[in-house]
Design a protein around this motif. Sequence first.
Motif, PDB file in Angstrom:
ATOM      1  N   ASP A   1       0.828  -1.207   0.000  1.00  0.00           N
ATOM      2  CA  ASP A   1       0.000   0.000   0.000  1.00  0.00           C
ATOM      3  C   ASP A   1       0.865   1.261   0.000  1.00  0.00           C
ATOM      4  N   MET A   2       1.951   1.237   0.771  1.00  0.00           N
ATOM      5  CA  MET A   2       2.858   2.399   0.817  1.00  0.00           C
ATOM      6  C   MET A   2       3.568   2.575  -0.527  1.00  0.00           C
ATOM      7  N   ILE A   3       3.937   1.476  -1.162  1.00  0.00           N
ATOM      8  CA  ILE A   3       4.572   1.563  -2.487  1.00  0.00           C
ATOM      9  C   ILE A   3       3.594   2.167  -3.494  1.00  0.00           C
ATOM     10  N   ALA A   4       2.351   1.728  -3.442  1.00  0.00           N
ATOM     11  CA  ALA A   4       1.332   2.276  -4.357  1.00  0.00           C
ATOM     12  C   ALA A   4       1.143   3.772  -4.110  1.00  0.00           C
ATOM     13  N   THR A   5       1.121   4.168  -2.856  1.00  0.00           N
ATOM     14  CA  THR A   5       0.983   5.588  -2.513  1.00  0.00           C
ATOM     15  C   THR A   5       2.174   6.379  -3.037  1.00  0.00           C
ATOM     16  N   ALA A   6       3.371   5.863  -2.806  1.00  0.00           N
ATOM     17  CA  ALA A   6       4.581   6.566  -3.251  1.00  0.00           C
ATOM     18  C   ALA A   6       4.618   6.691  -4.779  1.00  0.00           C
ATOM     19  N   ARG A   7       4.235   5.622  -5.476  1.00  0.00           N
ATOM     20  CA  ARG A   7       4.220   5.687  -6.949  1.00  0.00           C
ATOM     21  C   ARG A   7       3.202   6.709  -7.443  1.00  0.00           C
ATOM     22  N   ASP A   8       2.050   6.723  -6.802  1.00  0.00           N
ATOM     23  CA  ASP A   8       1.002   7.679  -7.179  1.00  0.00           C
ATOM     24  C   ASP A   8       1.490   9.113  -6.980  1.00  0.00           C
ATOM     25  N   LEU A   9       2.132   9.370  -5.861  1.00  0.00           N
ATOM     26  CA  LEU A   9       2.623  10.726  -5.588  1.00  0.00           C
ATOM     27  C   LEU A   9       3.775  11.104  -6.519  1.00  0.00           C
ATOM     28  N   GLN A  10       4.630  10.144  -6.832  1.00  0.00           N
ATOM     29  CA  GLN A  10       5.707  10.402  -7.786  1.00  0.00           C
ATOM     30  C   GLN A  10       5.112  10.744  -9.156  1.00  0.00           C
ATOM     31  N   ASN A  11       4.099  10.001  -9.559  1.00  0.00           N
ATOM     32  CA  ASN A  11       3.447  10.261 -10.852  1.00  0.00           C
ATOM     33  C   ASN A  11       2.781  11.627 -10.876  1.00  0.00           C
ATOM     34  N   LYS A  12       2.173  12.014  -9.762  1.00  0.00           N
ATOM     35  CA  LYS A  12       1.565  13.345  -9.705  1.00  0.00           C
ATOM     36  C   LYS A  12       2.625  14.422  -9.906  1.00  0.00           C
ATOM     37  N   GLY A  13       3.787  14.223  -9.278  1.00  0.00           N
ATOM     38  CA  GLY A  13       4.884  15.175  -9.468  1.00  0.00           C
ATOM     39  C   GLY A  13       5.379  15.166 -10.903  1.00  0.00           C
ATOM     40  N   ASN A  14       5.480  13.978 -11.499  1.00  0.00           N
ATOM     41  CA  ASN A  14       5.948  13.859 -12.890  1.00  0.00           C
ATOM     42  C   ASN A  14       4.970  14.492 -13.871  1.00  0.00           C
ATOM     43  N   ASN A  15       3.692  14.499 -13.511  1.00  0.00           N
ATOM     44  CA  ASN A  15       2.665  15.078 -14.385  1.00  0.00           C
ATOM     45  C   ASN A  15       2.468  16.574 -14.137  1.00  0.00           C
ATOM     46  N   GLY A  16       3.324  17.156 -13.337  1.00  0.00           N
ATOM     47  CA  GLY A  16       3.221  18.595 -13.075  1.00  0.00           C
ATOM     48  C   GLY A  16       2.153  18.961 -12.066  1.00  0.00           C
ATOM     49  N   GLU A  17       1.660  17.973 -11.333  1.00  0.00           N
ATOM     50  CA  GLU A  17       0.635  18.248 -10.321  1.00  0.00           C
ATOM     51  C   GLU A  17       1.260  18.519  -8.959  1.00  0.00           C
ATOM     52  N   GLY A  18       2.582  18.599  -8.918  1.00  0.00           N
ATOM     53  CA  GLY A  18       3.278  18.780  -7.657  1.00  0.00           C
ATOM     54  C   GLY A  18       3.055  20.151  -7.070  1.00  0.00           C
ATOM     55  N   VAL A  19       3.829  20.421  -6.049  1.00  0.00           N
ATOM     56  CA  VAL A  19       3.662  21.677  -5.327  1.00  0.00           C
ATOM     57  C   VAL A  19       4.855  22.586  -5.585  1.00  0.00           C
ATOM     58  N   GLY A  20       4.603  23.825  -5.701  1.00  0.00           N
ATOM     59  CA  GLY A  20       5.660  24.819  -5.781  1.00  0.00           C
ATOM     60  C   GLY A  20       5.714  25.534  -4.443  1.00  0.00           C
ATOM     61  N   ILE A  21       6.695  25.214  -3.641  1.00  0.00           N
ATOM     62  CA  ILE A  21       6.809  25.782  -2.307  1.00  0.00           C
ATOM     63  C   ILE A  21       7.695  27.017  -2.380  1.00  0.00           C
ATOM     64  N   LYS A  22       7.252  28.094  -1.800  1.00  0.00           N
ATOM     65  CA  LYS A  22       8.043  29.318  -1.786  1.00  0.00           C
ATOM     66  C   LYS A  22       8.500  29.590  -0.357  1.00  0.00           C
ATOM     67  N   SER A  23       9.707  30.030  -0.274  1.00  0.00           N
ATOM     68  CA  SER A  23      10.244  30.381   1.037  1.00  0.00           C
ATOM     69  C   SER A  23       9.716  31.771   1.420  1.00  0.00           C
ATOM     70  N   ILE A  24      10.057  32.204   2.599  1.00  0.00           N
ATOM     71  CA  ILE A  24       9.622  33.518   3.080  1.00  0.00           C
ATOM     72  C   ILE A  24      10.143  34.616   2.146  1.00  0.00           C
ATOM     73  N   SER A  25      11.335  34.406   1.609  1.00  0.00           N
ATOM     74  CA  SER A  25      11.919  35.420   0.709  1.00  0.00           C
ATOM     75  C   SER A  25      11.268  35.403  -0.671  1.00  0.00           C
TER      76      SER A  25
END
Length: 185
Positions: free
Chosen positions: A63-87
């Motif tokens: 189940d954890m492998i499936a979750t990790a693959r799904d999240l990796q695929n979301k990042g690969n498809n550009g669905e990831g997050v763009g985190i900005k620092s305070i600056s």
Amino acid sequence: MTQVTGTQNLSQIMADIDLGPAGGVQMMFAKLQMAQSQICKSQANDYMKQIQDIQAEQKACADMIATARDLQNKGNNGEGVGIKSISGTTTAGKDCYPMPQELVDFMDERKLSYPNADKDYILGKDEWDYTLKSLTNYQEQIGSKTQTLMVYLQDFIGQYNSFLQGANTAISNANQVLTNIARGQ
């Protein structure tokens, strides 16, 4: 038949087995064979419990492998997050995706490694590859434990069957002797 616990020894088990009033050598042998079969059955049950526990762990890992693959695929498809620092600078791009706490906990509890040098739990493609490799290596480890336990389980089942067959044969032979004596043979 008596339920055997891990703390019972052979003499305790034999004391609990009642084969009737016969006290001949063949009946004592049958009693010994039955006691040995009960010990093997108890040990087989212990191995079955361990196998069930490991299989539950294998499912959790899958189940954890499936979750990790799904999240990796979301990042690969550009669905990831763009985190900005305070600056205002981006520290992670759209190809990155954060690890859920459940996955972090799973890996930490099992002392599995994953990249998190920056302590943000946001992984890019290569970091997800590393994390997935760590999870699949763990899955292979527990898979080989299952195979080893299955070999032991089969051995104890074979011993159980052998001892039980020996007991039945001894009882049958003892009954035949008694029948022959009753007939005057």
